[in-house]
Design a protein around this motif. Sequence first.
Motif, short mmCIF file in Angstrom:
data_model
loop_
_atom_site.label_atom_id
_atom_site.label_comp_id
_atom_site.label_asym_id
_atom_site.label_seq_id
_atom_site.Cartn_x
_atom_site.Cartn_y
_atom_site.Cartn_z
N GLU A 223 0.83 -1.20 0.00
CA GLU A 223 0.00 0.00 0.00
C GLU A 223 0.87 1.26 0.00
O GLU A 223 0.55 2.25 -0.65
CB GLU A 223 -0.92 0.00 1.21
CG GLU A 223 -1.98 -1.11 1.18
CD GLU A 223 -2.88 -1.06 2.38
OE1 GLU A 223 -2.76 -0.12 3.20
OE2 GLU A 223 -3.74 -1.97 2.52
N GLY A 224 2.00 1.20 0.73
CA GLY A 224 2.92 2.33 0.74
C GLY A 224 3.53 2.58 -0.62
O GLY A 224 3.75 3.73 -1.02
N ALA A 225 3.80 1.49 -1.38
CA ALA A 225 4.34 1.64 -2.73
C ALA A 225 3.32 2.31 -3.65
O ALA A 225 3.67 3.13 -4.49
CB ALA A 225 4.75 0.28 -3.28
N VAL A 226 2.05 1.97 -3.48
CA VAL A 226 0.98 2.62 -4.26
C VAL A 226 0.96 4.11 -3.96
O VAL A 226 0.87 4.96 -4.87
CB VAL A 226 -0.39 1.99 -3.96
CG1 VAL A 226 -1.50 2.81 -4.62
CG2 VAL A 226 -0.44 0.55 -4.44
N GLU A 227 1.07 4.46 -2.69
CA GLU A 227 1.07 5.87 -2.31
C GLU A 227 2.27 6.60 -2.91
O GLU A 227 2.15 7.76 -3.34
CB GLU A 227 1.08 5.99 -0.79
CG GLU A 227 -0.21 5.52 -0.12
CD GLU A 227 -0.15 5.63 1.39
OE1 GLU A 227 0.89 6.09 1.91
OE2 GLU A 227 -1.15 5.25 2.05
N ALA A 228 3.42 5.92 -2.97
CA ALA A 228 4.62 6.55 -3.54
C ALA A 228 4.45 6.79 -5.04
O ALA A 228 4.85 7.84 -5.56
CB ALA A 228 5.84 5.68 -3.27
N VAL A 229 3.87 5.83 -5.74
CA VAL A 229 3.60 6.03 -7.17
C VAL A 229 2.62 7.18 -7.36
O VAL A 229 2.82 8.06 -8.22
CB VAL A 229 3.05 4.74 -7.81
CG1 VAL A 229 2.63 5.01 -9.26
CG2 VAL A 229 4.08 3.63 -7.77
N ALA A 230 1.56 7.21 -6.56
CA ALA A 230 0.57 8.28 -6.67
C ALA A 230 1.21 9.64 -6.42
O ALA A 230 0.89 10.63 -7.09
CB ALA A 230 -0.58 8.03 -5.70
N ALA A 231 2.13 9.71 -5.46
CA ALA A 231 2.77 10.97 -5.13
C ALA A 231 3.66 11.48 -6.25
O ALA A 231 3.95 12.68 -6.33
CB ALA A 231 3.59 10.82 -3.84
N SER A 232 4.07 10.58 -7.16
CA SER A 232 4.96 10.98 -8.24
C SER A 232 4.25 11.54 -9.47
O SER A 232 4.87 12.11 -10.35
CB SER A 232 5.82 9.79 -8.67
OG SER A 232 5.07 8.87 -9.47
N VAL A 233 2.93 11.35 -9.54
CA VAL A 233 2.18 11.72 -10.74
C VAL A 233 2.03 13.24 -10.84
O VAL A 233 1.57 13.90 -9.90
CB VAL A 233 0.78 11.05 -10.73
CG1 VAL A 233 -0.05 11.53 -11.94
CG2 VAL A 233 0.93 9.53 -10.76
N ARG A 234 2.41 13.78 -11.98
CA ARG A 234 2.26 15.21 -12.25
C ARG A 234 1.91 15.40 -13.73
O ARG A 234 2.42 14.70 -14.60
CB ARG A 234 3.57 15.96 -11.99
CG ARG A 234 3.99 16.04 -10.53
CD ARG A 234 3.09 16.99 -9.75
NE ARG A 234 3.61 17.20 -8.41
CZ ARG A 234 3.42 16.37 -7.38
NH1 ARG A 234 2.76 15.24 -7.57
NH2 ARG A 234 3.92 16.65 -6.20
N PHE A 235 1.04 16.36 -14.03
CA PHE A 235 0.79 16.72 -15.42
C PHE A 235 2.00 17.48 -15.94
O PHE A 235 2.58 18.31 -15.24
CB PHE A 235 -0.44 17.60 -15.55
CG PHE A 235 -1.63 16.89 -16.15
CD1 PHE A 235 -1.61 16.47 -17.47
CD2 PHE A 235 -2.75 16.64 -15.39
CE1 PHE A 235 -2.69 15.82 -18.03
CE2 PHE A 235 -3.83 16.00 -15.93
CZ PHE A 235 -3.80 15.58 -17.26
N ARG A 236 2.40 17.17 -17.16
CA ARG A 236 3.49 17.90 -17.78
C ARG A 236 3.00 19.27 -18.20
O ARG A 236 1.86 19.46 -18.61
CB ARG A 236 4.04 17.16 -18.99
CG ARG A 236 4.59 15.77 -18.65
CD ARG A 236 5.27 15.17 -19.86
NE ARG A 236 5.56 13.75 -19.68
CZ ARG A 236 6.62 13.28 -19.04
NH1 ARG A 236 7.50 14.14 -18.53
NH2 ARG A 236 6.82 11.97 -18.90
N GLU A 237 3.90 20.24 -18.14
CA GLU A 237 3.55 21.59 -18.60
C GLU A 237 3.37 21.58 -20.12
O GLU A 237 4.12 20.90 -20.83
CB GLU A 237 4.66 22.58 -18.23
CG GLU A 237 4.80 22.81 -16.74
CD GLU A 237 3.54 23.39 -16.11
OE1 GLU A 237 2.87 24.21 -16.78
OE2 GLU A 237 3.22 23.02 -14.98
N PRO A 238 2.35 22.28 -20.63
CA PRO A 238 2.12 22.29 -22.08
C PRO A 238 3.33 22.83 -22.82
O PRO A 238 4.05 23.67 -22.33
CB PRO A 238 0.91 23.24 -22.24
CG PRO A 238 0.29 23.35 -20.88
CD PRO A 238 1.39 23.10 -19.89
#
Length: 238
Positions: A223-238
């Motif tokens: 579950e902690g690994a899932v949270e770490a992946v989620a924390a890494s998600v960012r939209f790229r700047e256009p």
Amino acid sequence: MDEPAARSRFASQGVQVDRLESLSLEGRTVPVVIGSQAAHGYTFGKWVALFSGSPTVMVTVQAPRDHALTHKQAMQALTTVTLRPQATLEEKIAAMPFSIKPAPPFRLLDTLSGSAVALTAGELDTDPEGRQPLIVVASQLSLPFASNDPQKVSDQLIAGSVRIQGGTITSRENVPFGGITGHRVDGVTPDGRHYRHYLALWPGERFVRLVAILPANSSKEMEGAVEAVAASVRFREP
């Protein structure tokens, strides 16, 4: 491919093969299947070029038989095809509208339709029985529903997701996700697995979601690994 093999292969697709020709492109011979197909009340002429490789690429030119497209024009169009090397996984990830970093034990599997990324934890790349943990991150540049409420949109997305629809929601809360305040839903699938659904919603613009599906006996570390992946998600700047 010879003509009998072409007739057999394309018959299942409703294509009547008339003959087989070939083109010489970039030093190699490319077979072209020439035939017709009836659909929607029309008969279409078809020219199908088969570029062998890994994977084999099939390029089709088609036009209604009453159209002015000639055989010579169709073949000429096929000579303009240029094949590029298949993109590496790293290149496909870099082309996503968002960035993501796998956290152990999760590893990247592949991209899906140019707008989603799949990750798994385990040796299998294909896991139809759902024995391994799975994460899918996906985005769209427009909202799928007429709502700017993250909770309502989350519920609608979950209801339309085959592997988790019909499950039981156990908790929900607003959490950081995608660089803004997102919404997280935890639940149990109909077959007893656990899921976690993250959503970041930009009103009237775009969204990114993460769906994690874990076996029922998954550890806190998973579950902690899932949270770490989620924390890494960012939209790229256009």
